[in-house]
Scaffold this active site. Structure first.
Site, PDB file in Angstrom:
ATOM      1  N   SER A  23       0.756  -1.268   0.164  1.00 33.84           N
ATOM      2  CA  SER A  23      -0.157  -0.078   0.203  1.00 33.84           C
ATOM      3  C   SER A  23       0.804   1.216  -0.007  1.00 33.84           C
ATOM      4  O   SER A  23       2.171   1.280   0.177  1.00 33.84           O
ATOM      5  CB  SER A  23      -0.942   0.086   1.395  1.00 33.84           C
ATOM      6  OG  SER A  23      -0.146   0.103   2.497  1.00 33.84           O
ATOM      7  N   LYS A  24       0.117   2.359  -0.202  1.00 33.65           N
ATOM      8  CA  LYS A  24       0.900   3.648  -0.250  1.00 33.65           C
ATOM      9  C   LYS A  24       1.484   3.796   1.099  1.00 33.65           C
ATOM     10  O   LYS A  24       2.682   4.367   1.377  1.00 33.65           O
ATOM     11  CB  LYS A  24      -0.047   4.698  -0.567  1.00 33.65           C
ATOM     12  CG  LYS A  24       0.624   6.176  -0.355  1.00 33.65           C
ATOM     13  CD  LYS A  24      -0.381   7.322  -1.037  1.00 33.65           C
ATOM     14  CE  LYS A  24      -0.071   8.621  -0.466  1.00 33.65           C
ATOM     15  NZ  LYS A  24       1.183   8.942   0.095  1.00 33.65           N
ATOM     16  N   ARG A  25       0.865   3.301   2.271  1.00 35.08           N
ATOM     17  CA  ARG A  25       1.250   3.500   3.631  1.00 35.08           C
ATOM     18  C   ARG A  25       2.664   2.583   3.475  1.00 35.08           C
ATOM     19  O   ARG A  25       3.785   3.287   4.393  1.00 35.08           O
ATOM     20  CB  ARG A  25       0.502   3.078   4.858  1.00 35.08           C
ATOM     21  CG  ARG A  25       0.172   4.128   5.505  1.00 35.08           C
ATOM     22  CD  ARG A  25      -0.935   3.958   6.863  1.00 35.08           C
ATOM     23  NE  ARG A  25      -2.320   3.724   6.091  1.00 35.08           N
ATOM     24  CZ  ARG A  25      -3.193   2.808   6.565  1.00 35.08           C
ATOM     25  NH1 ARG A  25      -2.651   2.121   7.607  1.00 35.08           N
ATOM     26  NH2 ARG A  25      -4.262   2.702   6.194  1.00 35.08           N
ATOM     27  N   GLY A  80       4.900   2.603   1.458  1.00 36.84           N
ATOM     28  CA  GLY A  80       5.944   3.251   0.941  1.00 36.84           C
ATOM     29  C   GLY A  80       6.348   4.433   1.771  1.00 36.84           C
ATOM     30  O   GLY A  80       7.553   4.917   1.940  1.00 36.84           O
ATOM     31  N   ASP A  81       5.075   5.132   2.517  1.00 43.04           N
ATOM     32  CA  ASP A  81       5.635   6.238   3.278  1.00 43.04           C
ATOM     33  C   ASP A  81       6.306   5.775   4.640  1.00 43.04           C
ATOM     34  O   ASP A  81       7.397   6.319   4.684  1.00 43.04           O
ATOM     35  CB  ASP A  81       4.371   6.693   3.875  1.00 43.04           C
ATOM     36  CG  ASP A  81       3.401   7.689   2.345  1.00 43.04           C
ATOM     37  OD1 ASP A  81       4.150   7.814   1.523  1.00 43.04           O
ATOM     38  OD2 ASP A  81       2.351   7.664   2.844  1.00 43.04           O
TER      39      ASP A  81
END
Ligand code: GLU
Length: 505
Positions: free
Chosen positions: A262-264, A266-267
């Site tokens: 998920s994008k999370r 990546g963050d």
């Protein structure tokens, strides 16, 4: 059945930036199409007006062009099967919805959200299907007159597919094999909504795959649950003979391996999950992209190609042309692929090494400009060539080579203590003399002369080299010292040596 020309499509919904998993789906479609001598179509599935995000379509196209994924047809590319944007195909879908209605394979339903909610409370695990549809407000339970009156009075309705229960539905998947289900588990999915006069994903997707003569549907695993309904729709329309082959690609997993990437993630771990930077038009939030983070498109392509497929041996470096040759849809893995972000960096490093110094220099020029440095292209090329093997990203080159462009403004304290000896000033003054007599002023010429002088004087080679590096670089880093001397040239080398002597003596 005659062999059909291979036609595949990438069919994103413009609901935001394209996720890296979607990029992989587009890539696999491209590799397969090119390998089979077929066509790749870009279809924009924008029938969900609620989730439409301005700018998303342009973003998707820009990202795929950046990566070298070329379309033969589609939105912004043209072609004979258009329009390729589903919102421009409303009248086409209406015709097919009417056909299902006329053939009693679909029906009109008036149930409001409140009514549906009540049913859900009343019946455990409520599903709108053969077991419940006769208790609902629809054209199967109302008379034709009642239906017409409701529509004329402006009541909104949906069209639902009438799933025949207890039929065997087989999805033939090139990656997963045969998946067989009983149609009774399916619900009467909504195919069309009067409120926006738009079909839902399922209807539009099937009608378009048929009309666009798609032969293979290669898409993410998240669409596998929809496949039985799609197979049934082909059956209801009588299009079984030209039903595409399915291939559902496994998920991209978190780097740790459990759960969907998920994008999370990546963050949290500091890597992009989008091909290009994306600014959310509503919140203004910025998400990083591979392009802006310094990735070469060929590295991203190679990295993604191997997430879920491999050529059957341990070959890793494969450029697009080679991927096209080797790719095998049947060898894609059924289980998810861990998103090994470090591997992505490794690929970027490798692709930088494959570039010649001129190309690396050209990529580095904008970084130099940003630093306010103007330099001769030949000089940048030489310097880039000396240091490219130490970087994963072009922008990292600046840290490695800044001293080639800007003389040290100070000298690393620790190194001065350790490397600048009592006799360093005197020896470097002599060195400056030796260098001024060096002709030609290249690596070999200077190295031979300097080493001969050191030997003749009985000096300590290491001490002199370390002090010279400190004078030229300001810190204990950089390539072979004579490479630095050659690149800086006679005048600048001597100037820096004299400057160090005057400051450090
Ligand atoms: N519009 C769907 C998506 O956004 C397409 C799924 C499919 O390829 O059938 O992924």
């Amino acid at each position: 059945m005659t062999e059909r020309k291979v036609r595949v499509r990438f069919a994103p919904s413009p609901t935001g930036p394209l996720h890296i998993g979607g990029v992989r789906t587009a890539l696999y479609n491209y590799l397969f199409a090119k390998q089979q001598g077929g066509n790749l179509v870009l279809r924009i599935e924008d029938t969900d007006s609620q989730r439409f995000v301005p700018g998303a379509e342009a973003y998707i196209i820009e990202a795929l062009i950046w990566l070298g994924i070329k379309f033969d047809e589609g939105v912004s590319f043209g072609g004979e099967y258009g329009p390729y944007r589903q919102s421009e195909r409303k009248t086409i879908y209406k015709e097919y919805v009417d056909r299902l209605l006329a053939e009693d394979k679909a029906y009109i339903a008036f149930d409001t959200p409140e009514e549906l909610e009540m049913k859900r409370k009343e019946i455990a695990n409520f599903q709108y299907d053969a077991s419940t549809r006769m208790q609902m407000r629809n054209s199967l339970t109302l008379s034709a007159d009642e239906v017409n009156t409701l529509i004329e009075a402006g009541n909104q309705y949906v069209v639902r597919v009438k799933i025949e229960p207890d039929e065997k539905v087989t999805v033939n998947d090139l990656i997963r094999g045969e998946v067989v289900i009983n149609s009774s588990v399916l619900d009467d999915k909504v195919l069309y909504k009067s409120a926006d006069r738009l079909p839902t994903y399922h209807l539009a997707n099937i009608v378009d795959d048929h009309l666009m003569e798609i032969t293979h549907v290669i898409r993410g695993e998240e669409w596998l649950p929809s496949a039985p309904l799609h197979v049934l729709l082909y059956r209801y329309f009588g299009w079984e003979d030209t039903m595409p082959q399915f291939a559902h690609l496994s998920l991209l997993l978190k780097p740790e391996g459990n759960g969907k990437l998920s994008k999370r993630d990546g963050d949290r771990l500091g890597f992009p999950v989008f091909p290009l930077e994306w600014k959310d038009p509503k919140t203004g939030d910025l998400s990083s992209g591979y392009r802006e983070s310094g990735y070469l498109p060929e590295a991203v392509v190679n990295f993604l190609a191997l997430l879920g497929w491999n050529p059957g041996n341990d070959q890793e470096m494969m450029a697009m042309e080679e991927l096209i040759k080797l790719f095998d849809l049947g060898k894609c893995s059924k289980s998810g692929a861990k998103f090994d972000y470090e591997k992505g960096k490794w690929f970027n490093h490798q692709y930088i090494q494959l570039k010649d110094n001129k190309e690396v220099a050209a990529l580095f020029m904008p970084v130099l400009a940003e630093k306010g440095v103007t330099a001769d292209a030949g000089y940048v090329e030489k310097v880039a060539g000396l240091m490219k093997d130490r970087i994963n990203f072009i922008y990292e080159l600046w840290d490695q080579v800044a001293f080639f462009f800007v003389a040290p403004a100070g000298y690393d304290e620790k190194t001065v203590k350790k490397r600048w000896k009592a006799d360093s000033a005197a020896q470097l003054a002599e060195l400056a003399e030796v260098l001024s007599g060096c002709e030609p002023f290249d690596v070999e010429g200077t190295e031979t002369k300097v080493k001969a002088w050191i030997e003749e004087k009985g000096y300590h080679l290491g001490n002199i080299m370390n002090a010279t590096r400190l004078a030229l670089v300001g810190a204990p880093k950089g390539p072979h010292i004579f490479n630095i001397i050659e690149a800086l040239g006679k005048e600048e080398t001597i100037r820096r040596i004299r400057q160090a002597i005057s400051i450090l003596k």
